[in-house]
Write a protein that holds these residues in place. Structure first.
Motif, PDB file in Angstrom:
ATOM      1  N   ARG A  95       0.803  -1.226   0.000  1.00  0.00           N
ATOM      2  CA  ARG A  95       0.000   0.000   0.000  1.00  0.00           C
ATOM      3  C   ARG A  95       0.842   1.286   0.000  1.00  0.00           C
ATOM      4  O   ARG A  95       0.291   2.371   0.200  1.00  0.00           O
ATOM      5  N   ASP A  96       2.154   1.173  -0.185  1.00  0.00           N
ATOM      6  CA  ASP A  96       3.027   2.340  -0.086  1.00  0.00           C
ATOM      7  C   ASP A  96       2.784   3.052   1.249  1.00  0.00           C
ATOM      8  O   ASP A  96       2.725   4.285   1.330  1.00  0.00           O
ATOM      9  N   ASP A  97       2.700   2.247   2.301  1.00  0.00           N
ATOM     10  CA  ASP A  97       2.328   2.774   3.613  1.00  0.00           C
ATOM     11  C   ASP A  97       3.238   2.150   4.677  1.00  0.00           C
ATOM     12  O   ASP A  97       3.253   0.914   4.825  1.00  0.00           O
ATOM     13  N   PRO A  98       3.985   2.939   5.426  1.00  0.00           N
ATOM     14  CA  PRO A  98       4.897   2.395   6.444  1.00  0.00           C
ATOM     15  C   PRO A  98       4.176   1.532   7.479  1.00  0.00           C
ATOM     16  O   PRO A  98       4.686   0.479   7.883  1.00  0.00           O
ATOM     17  N   GLY A  99       2.990   1.976   7.915  1.00  0.00           N
ATOM     18  CA  GLY A  99       2.263   1.199   8.908  1.00  0.00           C
ATOM     19  C   GLY A  99       1.883  -0.173   8.406  1.00  0.00           C
ATOM     20  O   GLY A  99       1.972  -1.172   9.138  1.00  0.00           O
ATOM     21  N   GLU A 100       1.443  -0.264   7.148  1.00  0.00           N
ATOM     22  CA  GLU A 100       1.083  -1.554   6.563  1.00  0.00           C
ATOM     23  C   GLU A 100       2.311  -2.438   6.419  1.00  0.00           C
ATOM     24  O   GLU A 100       2.243  -3.654   6.631  1.00  0.00           O
ATOM     25  N   ASN A 101       3.463  -1.848   6.082  1.00  0.00           N
ATOM     26  CA  ASN A 101       4.699  -2.624   5.977  1.00  0.00           C
ATOM     27  C   ASN A 101       5.123  -3.178   7.330  1.00  0.00           C
ATOM     28  O   ASN A 101       5.615  -4.305   7.420  1.00  0.00           O
ATOM     29  N   ALA A 102       4.945  -2.394   8.378  1.00  0.00           N
ATOM     30  CA  ALA A 102       5.263  -2.877   9.723  1.00  0.00           C
ATOM     31  C   ALA A 102       4.365  -4.054  10.093  1.00  0.00           C
ATOM     32  O   ALA A 102       4.807  -5.014  10.738  1.00  0.00           O
ATOM     33  N   ARG A 103       3.097  -3.991   9.675  1.00  0.00           N
ATOM     34  CA  ARG A 103       2.154  -5.059  10.001  1.00  0.00           C
ATOM     35  C   ARG A 103       2.480  -6.350   9.263  1.00  0.00           C
ATOM     36  O   ARG A 103       2.578  -7.423   9.867  1.00  0.00           O
ATOM     37  N   ILE A 104       2.642  -6.257   7.948  1.00  0.00           N
ATOM     38  CA  ILE A 104       2.842  -7.487   7.170  1.00  0.00           C
ATOM     39  C   ILE A 104       4.214  -8.101   7.419  1.00  0.00           C
ATOM     40  O   ILE A 104       4.414  -9.287   7.164  1.00  0.00           O
ATOM     41  N   ALA A 105       5.156  -7.321   7.942  1.00  0.00           N
ATOM     42  CA  ALA A 105       6.487  -7.859   8.240  1.00  0.00           C
ATOM     43  C   ALA A 105       6.437  -8.992   9.250  1.00  0.00           C
ATOM     44  O   ALA A 105       7.306  -9.872   9.260  1.00  0.00           O
ATOM     45  N   LYS A 106       5.401  -8.989  10.102  1.00  0.00           N
ATOM     46  CA  LYS A 106       5.290  -9.999  11.158  1.00  0.00           C
ATOM     47  C   LYS A 106       4.430 -11.192  10.747  1.00  0.00           C
ATOM     48  O   LYS A 106       4.339 -12.167  11.491  1.00  0.00           O
ATOM     49  N   LEU A 107       3.810 -11.145   9.579  1.00  0.00           N
ATOM     50  CA  LEU A 107       2.924 -12.229   9.151  1.00  0.00           C
ATOM     51  C   LEU A 107       3.704 -13.518   8.900  1.00  0.00           C
ATOM     52  O   LEU A 107       4.853 -13.497   8.470  1.00  0.00           O
ATOM     53  N   ASP A 108       3.039 -14.650   9.132  1.00  0.00           N
ATOM     54  CA  ASP A 108       3.664 -15.936   8.835  1.00  0.00           C
ATOM     55  C   ASP A 108       4.031 -16.051   7.363  1.00  0.00           C
ATOM     56  O   ASP A 108       5.015 -16.706   7.008  1.00  0.00           O
ATOM     57  N   ASP A 109       3.223 -15.433   6.497  1.00  0.00           N
ATOM     58  CA  ASP A 109       3.501 -15.488   5.056  1.00  0.00           C
ATOM     59  C   ASP A 109       4.876 -14.905   4.731  1.00  0.00           C
ATOM     60  O   ASP A 109       5.499 -15.292   3.745  1.00  0.00           O
ATOM     61  N   VAL A 110       5.333 -13.977   5.539  1.00  0.00           N
ATOM     62  CA  VAL A 110       6.665 -13.389   5.378  1.00  0.00           C
ATOM     63  C   VAL A 110       7.698 -14.162   6.190  1.00  0.00           C
ATOM     64  O   VAL A 110       8.754 -14.533   5.685  1.00  0.00           O
ATOM     65  N   GLN A 111       7.399 -14.410   7.443  1.00  0.00           N
ATOM     66  CA  GLN A 111       8.363 -15.047   8.327  1.00  0.00           C
ATOM     67  C   GLN A 111       8.707 -16.471   7.899  1.00  0.00           C
ATOM     68  O   GLN A 111       9.811 -16.946   8.152  1.00  0.00           O
TER      69      GLN A 111
END
Length: 420
Positions: free
Chosen positions: A127-143
């Motif tokens: 979303r070109d949004d720092p807050g959204e990047n902080a959120r998805i960084a912790k998702l299992d899909d990323v981790q």
């Protein structure tokens, strides 16, 4: 997050509207991941996992191998801003970069899938949004991913990397030309060579062109692009020849005419990216060369490849050269094949972001297939010459892997083309 198996995003005119509508719907309604499979494989029966199944059912050993091929693709679709029922032209424009990169990436994985590889591709909208990047960084899909491609913008890279703390999983920066020391993530892979890499390559090339009696002339203009390139370039050139290169600075027509040499070559470096600044300077250089017989060779900014010069500008007469970290040879067989496939699948011609997506998918996907968990250990000894990018990595423990593959382009009758 979207489903990617067999998704056709058609992106021109009404087809772009349809593609974006499908994408919005998938993001809103479908949070599951599918496997990209080799042609001929049977599709698995879909089954919604329950909590008990996740906790109690053992995963077959062969599935673990496939799981390691999980890839998280993080792109700024900004679908939260789109009209889910009737996407507008503004919605399409806002998502174009991400859509083009995603589609090229998909074609790259499909090429490997056709060779028998399997991947689980998870696509997330940053979303070109720092807050959204902080959120998805912790998702299992990323981790749980073996490879993370994205985000693409510097502010997203910084926030995501800080929150994800992936350590052993590579985070690919596919588009940003920022100096990786701005982020200081040891697992970051910078695909687009930053300006200091261009500076070193151009300084080396100019130093190799220089002969006794020549002069290097830095034409200074007040814009930021000129300042960012010329200062470091002058320092680098002096280092390469231990100060044995004659370097002068000029700022206008009068000072240029007073510093050019009639004997020897005048290696003029002009780093502005403002066409209104460039045009009168080129006219002066043409007069000096054509009417007064000064020997001039011109060196420009890497961005000149996108400025749309024509024969009247006279760049060919100066053997004008620039650096680049990418080049598309439209006559190459692989490029033509990709163009035809992309046009057939998506209904439009590929953009540079589609080429970049393909190269990223094919290169890093190939490493995953060949080396498995050890893929990151083989970047420095595995180069790549793709449709658009060439990769030659240098590693720094503080800021990760940086692409140092730079080509020199020279302007001719058909525009800028590689000389090396």
């Amino acid at each position: 997050m979207i489903l990617v198996r067999n998704l056709r995003l058609l992106l021109n005119g009404s087809k772009r509207l349809l593609g974006l509508s499908v994408l919005v719907l998938l993001v809103a309604c479908t949070p599951k991941v599918r496997v990209l499979r080799a042609p001929g494989d049977k599709a698995p029966t879909e089954k919604k996992e329950t909590t008990t199944e996740k906790e109690d059912v053992a995963i077959p050993e062969e599935e673990e191998t496939v799981d390691f091929n999980r890839i998280a693709l993080l792109l700024p679709f900004e679908l939260n801003k789109a009209n889910q029922h009737a996407p507008s032209a503004a919605d399409i424009k806002r998502s174009a970069l991400a859509l083009d990169f995603y589609q090229g990436f998909k074609v790259g994985l499909d090429a490997l899938s056709a060779e028998g590889a399997n991947f689980k591709l998870n696509v997330l909208d940053t979303r070109d949004d720092p807050g959204e990047n902080a959120r998805i960084a912790k998702l299992d899909d990323v981790q749980d991913a073996a490879l993370v491609v994205g985000p693409v913008y510097p502010k997203e890279i910084q926030v995501f990397g800080f929150n994800a703390q992936l350590d052993q999983t590579l985070q690919i920066s596919p588009l940003a030309a920022s100096m990786p020391s701005e982020f200081n993530f040891s697992n970051l892979v910078t695909m687009t060579a930053p300006l200091p890499v261009h500076v070193h390559a151009l300084a080396t090339h100019i130093a190799n062109q220089y002969k006794q009696g020549d002069v290097v002339i830095f034409y200074k203009t007040p814009d930021e692009a000129s300042k960012q390139l010329l200062g470091p370039l002058q320092t680098e050139i002096r280092k390469l020849k231990n100060g044995n290169i004659q370097v002068v600075e000029v700022e206008d027509e009068e000072s240029l005419e007073s510093r050019v040499h009639l004997a020897g070559k005048n290696l003029v470096v002009l780093a502005t990216t403002n066409k209104y600044e460039i045009s009168p300077i080129l006219a002066q250089l043409r007069r000096l060369q054509e009417e007064l017989s000064y020997n001039i060779q011109l060196f420009g900014h890497p961005s000149w490849s996108k400025l749309g010069f024509d024969a009247e500008d006279g760049l060919a007469a100066f053997d004008t050269r620039i650096t680049t970290s990418y080049y598309i040879d439209k006559s190459a067989t692989d490029v033509r094949r990709f163009d035809q496939q992309y046009q057939s699948e998506f209904g439009i011609a590929p953009t540079e972001f589609a080429y970049k997506g393909y190269d990223a998918a094919y290169y890093f996907g190939s490493l995953l297939v060949k080396y498995g968990p050890d893929y990151r250990l083989h970047l420095e000894d595995t180069g790549y010459k793709g449709l658009h990018n060439t990769f030659k990595w240098e590693y720094n423990a503080a800021w990760g892997y940086v692409n140092h593959a730079i080509a020199i382009l020279q302007y001719g009758s058909s525009g800028f083309r590689p000389i090396n």
